[in-house]
Motif scaffolding. Structure first.
Motif, short mmCIF file in Angstrom:
data_model
loop_
_atom_site.label_atom_id
_atom_site.label_comp_id
_atom_site.label_asym_id
_atom_site.label_seq_id
_atom_site.Cartn_x
_atom_site.Cartn_y
_atom_site.Cartn_z
N ALA A 2 13.94 -20.74 23.25
CA ALA A 2 13.27 -19.47 22.66
C ALA A 2 12.27 -19.14 23.70
N ASP A 3 11.76 -19.74 24.43
CA ASP A 3 10.65 -19.49 25.45
C ASP A 3 11.36 -18.57 26.50
N ASN A 4 12.53 -19.08 26.89
CA ASN A 4 13.27 -18.59 27.87
C ASN A 4 13.64 -17.17 27.69
N ALA A 5 14.29 -16.99 26.35
CA ALA A 5 14.53 -15.92 25.76
C ALA A 5 13.23 -14.82 25.81
N ILE A 6 12.10 -15.28 25.46
CA ILE A 6 10.93 -14.45 25.21
C ILE A 6 10.43 -13.92 26.59
N ARG A 7 10.51 -14.98 27.61
CA ARG A 7 10.20 -14.65 28.97
C ARG A 7 11.26 -13.72 29.65
N SER A 8 12.61 -13.76 29.13
CA SER A 8 13.49 -12.78 29.99
C SER A 8 12.91 -11.48 29.13
N ARG A 111 12.30 19.39 31.25
CA ARG A 111 12.93 18.87 29.98
C ARG A 111 13.78 17.51 30.19
N ILE A 112 14.44 17.57 31.43
CA ILE A 112 15.27 16.19 31.61
C ILE A 112 14.34 15.23 32.01
N ALA A 113 13.24 15.58 32.58
CA ALA A 113 12.21 14.37 33.01
C ALA A 113 11.56 13.88 31.65
N GLN A 114 10.94 14.84 30.89
CA GLN A 114 10.46 14.51 29.82
C GLN A 114 11.54 13.56 28.88
N ALA A 115 12.86 13.87 28.76
CA ALA A 115 13.79 13.22 28.04
C ALA A 115 13.93 11.50 28.67
N ALA A 116 13.88 11.59 29.66
CA ALA A 116 14.19 10.34 30.52
C ALA A 116 12.93 9.60 30.30
N VAL A 117 11.53 9.89 30.29
CA VAL A 117 10.48 9.05 29.96
C VAL A 117 10.48 8.77 28.73
N ARG A 118 10.87 9.71 27.63
CA ARG A 118 10.93 9.35 26.06
C ARG A 118 11.99 8.14 25.88
N ARG A 119 13.15 8.22 26.63
CA ARG A 119 14.13 7.19 26.51
C ARG A 119 13.42 6.03 26.80
N ASN A 120 12.86 5.90 27.99
CA ASN A 120 12.21 4.72 28.47
C ASN A 120 11.23 4.16 27.63
N ASN A 121 10.53 5.13 27.21
CA ASN A 121 9.21 4.54 26.34
C ASN A 121 10.08 3.98 25.15
N GLU A 122 10.94 4.55 24.34
CA GLU A 122 11.93 4.01 23.32
C GLU A 122 12.50 2.53 23.64
N ARG A 123 12.95 2.45 24.81
CA ARG A 123 13.56 1.01 25.41
C ARG A 123 12.45 0.21 25.26
N VAL A 124 10.97 0.36 26.01
CA VAL A 124 10.28 -0.45 25.91
C VAL A 124 9.72 -0.92 24.77
N GLU A 125 9.63 0.06 23.78
CA GLU A 125 9.31 -0.40 22.26
C GLU A 125 10.30 -1.38 21.63
N ARG A 126 11.50 -1.02 21.80
CA ARG A 126 12.74 -1.94 21.42
C ARG A 126 12.53 -3.28 22.18
N PHE A 127 12.11 -3.50 23.21
CA PHE A 127 12.04 -4.72 23.83
C PHE A 127 10.67 -5.55 23.32
N GLU A 128 9.56 -4.64 23.03
CA GLU A 128 8.34 -5.06 22.32
C GLU A 128 8.66 -5.63 20.99
N ALA A 129 9.59 -4.93 20.31
CA ALA A 129 10.21 -5.32 19.02
C ALA A 129 10.94 -6.62 19.12
N ARG A 130 11.75 -6.73 19.93
CA ARG A 130 12.48 -8.08 20.11
C ARG A 130 11.68 -9.32 20.65
N ILE A 131 10.69 -9.03 21.37
CA ILE A 131 9.54 -9.94 21.65
C ILE A 131 8.89 -10.44 20.57
#
Length: 172
Positions: A2-8, A111-131
């Motif tokens: 589990a520690d390796n998964a969390i670190r990853s 608008r494209i740059a805003q969407a990219a930032v929003r998608r990236n933030n959503e990915r970070v949030e998903r990683f945080e939730a998985r962690i």
């Protein structure tokens, strides 16, 4: 395990955060370019409006010219001024259309740059939730292991006491 998964997951989240900083800088650059386009469009509109105003003044000047004594040179000069204003107005219209087109393209880029930032933030949030989920599972597993160990220790103590009391009863 589990520690390796969390670190990853933390490494992936950090990568996404760094990518987010790059995307936010790109968005800031796009917004700055958008501001420049808006300013250019406003300046082009102002130049075009000035050309229109000068053209109207030249036409009015020509009308006033015919209300008084004039020479052919005066008429020729005012006609040249009117033609110049017409040319400036046409050029102003072209420049304004180019600026408006650039502004629209730049708005799309923002608008494209805003969407990219929003998608990236959503990915970070998903990683945080998985962690957080992985940490919670790890803590539950550790608690269960500790409970099992405590139960085993308690059983061993109880069993040890029984043997000890049985041994003392046998010796007596």
């Amino acid at each position: 395990m589990a520690d390796n998964a969390i670190r990853s997951l933390r490494v992936l989240a950090d990568i996404r955060r760094r990518r987010g900083k790059v995307l936010e800088k790109t968005l800031a650059d796009q917004r700055a370019a958008m501001d420049r386009c808006v300013a250019d469009t406003a300046a082009a509109r102002e130049r075009r409006d000035d050309a229109i105003a000068r053209h109207l003044q030249a036409v009015e000047g020509r009308a006033r010219l015919f209300e008084q004594a004039f020479t052919p040179a005066h008429v020729k000069a005012i006609d040249i001024a009117i033609e110049t204003c017409i040319a400036e107005r046409a050029e102003g219209e072209k420049v304004l259309k180019r600026c408006e087109s650039s502004e629209q393209r730049q708005a799309q880029e923002v608008r494209i740059a805003q969407a990219a930032v929003r998608r990236n933030n959503e990915r970070v949030e998903r990683f945080e939730a998985r962690i957080a989920e992985a940490i919670a599972r790890k803590l539950v597993a550790e608690d269960e292991a500790a409970d099992e160990e405590a139960e085993e220790m308690a059983s061993a103590r109880i069993g040890g006491r029984r043997r000890a009391s049985q041994d003392t009863a046998d010796h007596a």
